[in-house]
Design an enzyme around this catalytic site. Structure first.
Site, PDB file in Angstrom:
ATOM      1  N   ASP A  65       0.863  -1.193   0.000  1.00  0.00           N
ATOM      2  CA  ASP A  65       0.000   0.000   0.000  1.00  0.00           C
ATOM      3  C   ASP A  65       0.898   1.242   0.000  1.00  0.00           C
ATOM      4  O   ASP A  65       1.811   1.338   0.825  1.00  0.00           O
ATOM      5  CB  ASP A  65      -0.904  -0.012   1.238  1.00  0.00           C
ATOM      6  CG  ASP A  65      -1.819  -1.230   1.248  1.00  0.00           C
ATOM      7  OD1 ASP A  65      -2.280  -1.626   0.160  1.00  0.00           O
ATOM      8  OD2 ASP A  65      -2.053  -1.802   2.324  1.00  0.00           O
ATOM      9  N   THR A 107       2.486 -11.033  -9.606  1.00  0.00           N
ATOM     10  CA  THR A 107       1.448 -11.032  -8.558  1.00  0.00           C
ATOM     11  C   THR A 107       0.104 -10.615  -9.173  1.00  0.00           C
ATOM     12  O   THR A 107       0.041 -10.148 -10.314  1.00  0.00           O
ATOM     13  CB  THR A 107       1.795 -10.045  -7.416  1.00  0.00           C
ATOM     14  OG1 THR A 107       1.465  -8.711  -7.824  1.00  0.00           O
ATOM     15  CG2 THR A 107       3.258 -10.122  -7.012  1.00  0.00           C
TER      16      THR A 107
HETATM   17  C1  LIG Z   1      -2.057  -3.655  -2.625  1.00  0.00           C
HETATM   18  S1  LIG Z   1      -2.126  -5.217  -1.884  1.00  0.00           S
HETATM   19  C2  LIG Z   1      -0.963  -6.186  -2.846  1.00  0.00           C
HETATM   20  C3  LIG Z   1      -1.212  -7.661  -2.721  1.00  0.00           C
HETATM   21  C4  LIG Z   1      -0.205  -8.572  -3.436  1.00  0.00           C
HETATM   22  N1  LIG Z   1       1.121  -8.437  -2.869  1.00  0.00           N
HETATM   23  C5  LIG Z   1      -0.150  -8.331  -4.927  1.00  0.00           C
HETATM   24  O1  LIG Z   1       0.857  -7.819  -5.395  1.00  0.00           O
HETATM   25  O2  LIG Z   1      -1.134  -8.679  -5.596  1.00  0.00           O
HETATM   26  C6  LIG Z   1      -1.235  -4.955  -0.375  1.00  0.00           C
HETATM   27  C7  LIG Z   1      -1.506  -6.027   0.671  1.00  0.00           C
HETATM   28  O3  LIG Z   1      -0.661  -5.804   1.792  1.00  0.00           O
HETATM   29  C8  LIG Z   1      -1.391  -6.069   2.972  1.00  0.00           C
HETATM   30  N2  LIG Z   1      -0.729  -5.337   4.060  1.00  0.00           N
HETATM   31  C9  LIG Z   1      -0.621  -3.993   4.181  1.00  0.00           C
HETATM   32  N3  LIG Z   1       0.037  -3.653   5.294  1.00  0.00           N
HETATM   33  C10 LIG Z   1       0.376  -4.819   5.909  1.00  0.00           C
HETATM   34  C11 LIG Z   1       1.046  -5.119   7.122  1.00  0.00           C
HETATM   35  N4  LIG Z   1       1.495  -4.148   7.924  1.00  0.00           N
HETATM   36  N5  LIG Z   1       1.206  -6.419   7.458  1.00  0.00           N
HETATM   37  C12 LIG Z   1       0.728  -7.400   6.650  1.00  0.00           C
HETATM   38  N6  LIG Z   1       0.062  -7.174   5.492  1.00  0.00           N
HETATM   39  C13 LIG Z   1      -0.109  -5.898   5.120  1.00  0.00           C
HETATM   40  C14 LIG Z   1      -2.790  -5.579   2.655  1.00  0.00           C
HETATM   41  O4  LIG Z   1      -3.771  -6.161   3.510  1.00  0.00           O
HETATM   42  C15 LIG Z   1      -2.945  -6.015   1.202  1.00  0.00           C
HETATM   43  O5  LIG Z   1      -3.491  -7.308   1.096  1.00  0.00           O
END
Ligand SMILES: C[S@@+](CC[C@H](N)C(=O)[O-])C[C@H]1O[C@@H](n2cnc3c(N)ncnc32)[C@H](O)[C@@H]1O
Length: 212
Positions: A116, A188
């Site tokens: 994010d 991804t």
């Molecule tokens: C924009 S998505 C990308 C998902 C995947 N990596 C992709 O490229 O398709 C970011 C993911 O990071 C997770 N995330 C964000 N901050 C996090 C944290 N502090 N610990 C674990 N997961 C986190 C969110 O819940 C979300 O599922």
């Protein structure tokens, strides 16, 4: 990642004792033994799981741990993986906690895929390359340990290039990673969407600086 709440997610995760680690602190210092591999990599924010699943299949000699804080995203990823390899584990939790779960030097790489971007300056602390997080990665990686970032977001990319340098040395940088084929690295879910739209994928790799 915003998605409709899934009532089945939490009970499904609880059922997946084959791969989900409920108390990761229990394995602290023992991950290589548990996964029966010489090295262990952690993907933070694994989302719907394609990277974790694909990389674990492509590199069975490496241990792959997915970490995801959203139970809804985690449950989708786990559904896609009915028969996880012995080199795979999944943690549903927050990256804030990683020092409770891993010993210094226990991870060989941290993968940040399409994290994010938290574009507002007031939210910069939440970026997964912010000092609070990169200090944790530095503590957990051995000498030669890597942080590998892929993103579509120029703001997060530039912020990371500017700030990681206090603890890490930039060793690779590619401002259009998917321009050439990179079959060694799984695409991804988010990456696939951005590639379809013709957007560049930024990728950077940092190595831990020693004597910090
Ligand atoms: C924009 S998505 C990308 C998902 C995947 N990596 C992709 O490229 O398709 C970011 C993911 O990071 C997770 N995330 C964000 N901050 C996090 C944290 N502090 N610990 C674990 N997961 C986190 C969110 O819940 C979300 O599922």
């Amino acid at each position: 990642m915003r998605m409709r709440k899934k009532k089945w997610a939490v009970p499904y995760i609880a059922e997946r004792t084959d791969v989900v680690v409920n108390d990761p602190a229990e394995y602290k210092g023992r991950w290589k033994e548990v996964l029966k591999t010489e090295e262990v990599r952690l993907e933070i924010g694994a989302g719907k799981g394609s990277y974790w699943i694909g990389m674990a299949k492509m590199y069975p000699e490496t241990g792959w741990i997915a970490l995801e804080k959203s139970p809804d995203a985690a449950a989708i990823g786990l559904k896609k993986c009915p028969e996880p390899g012995p080199n795979m584990k999944y943690i549903v939790g927050d990256a804030e906690m990683i020092e409770e779960w891993f010993e210094p030097g226990e991870l060989s790489a941290v993968h940040l895929n399409f994290s994010d971007p938290w574009p507002k300056k007031s939210h910069a602390k939440r970026r997964l390359t912010a000092v609070k997080f990169r200090q944790k990665y530095w503590n957990l990686l051995p000498e030669e340990g890597r942080v590998i970032l892929k993103t579509d977001n120029i703001g997060l990319y530039e912020y990371s290039l500017e700030n990681m340098g206090d603890l890490f040395e930039l060793v690779e940088r590619n401002d259009d990673f998917r321009k050439e084929p990179h079959d060694e690295d799984v695409i991804t879910e988010y990456e696939h969407e951005f590639m379809e739209k013709g957007q560049p994928i930024y990728r950077a790799v940092w190595k831990k600086k020693v004597n910090q």
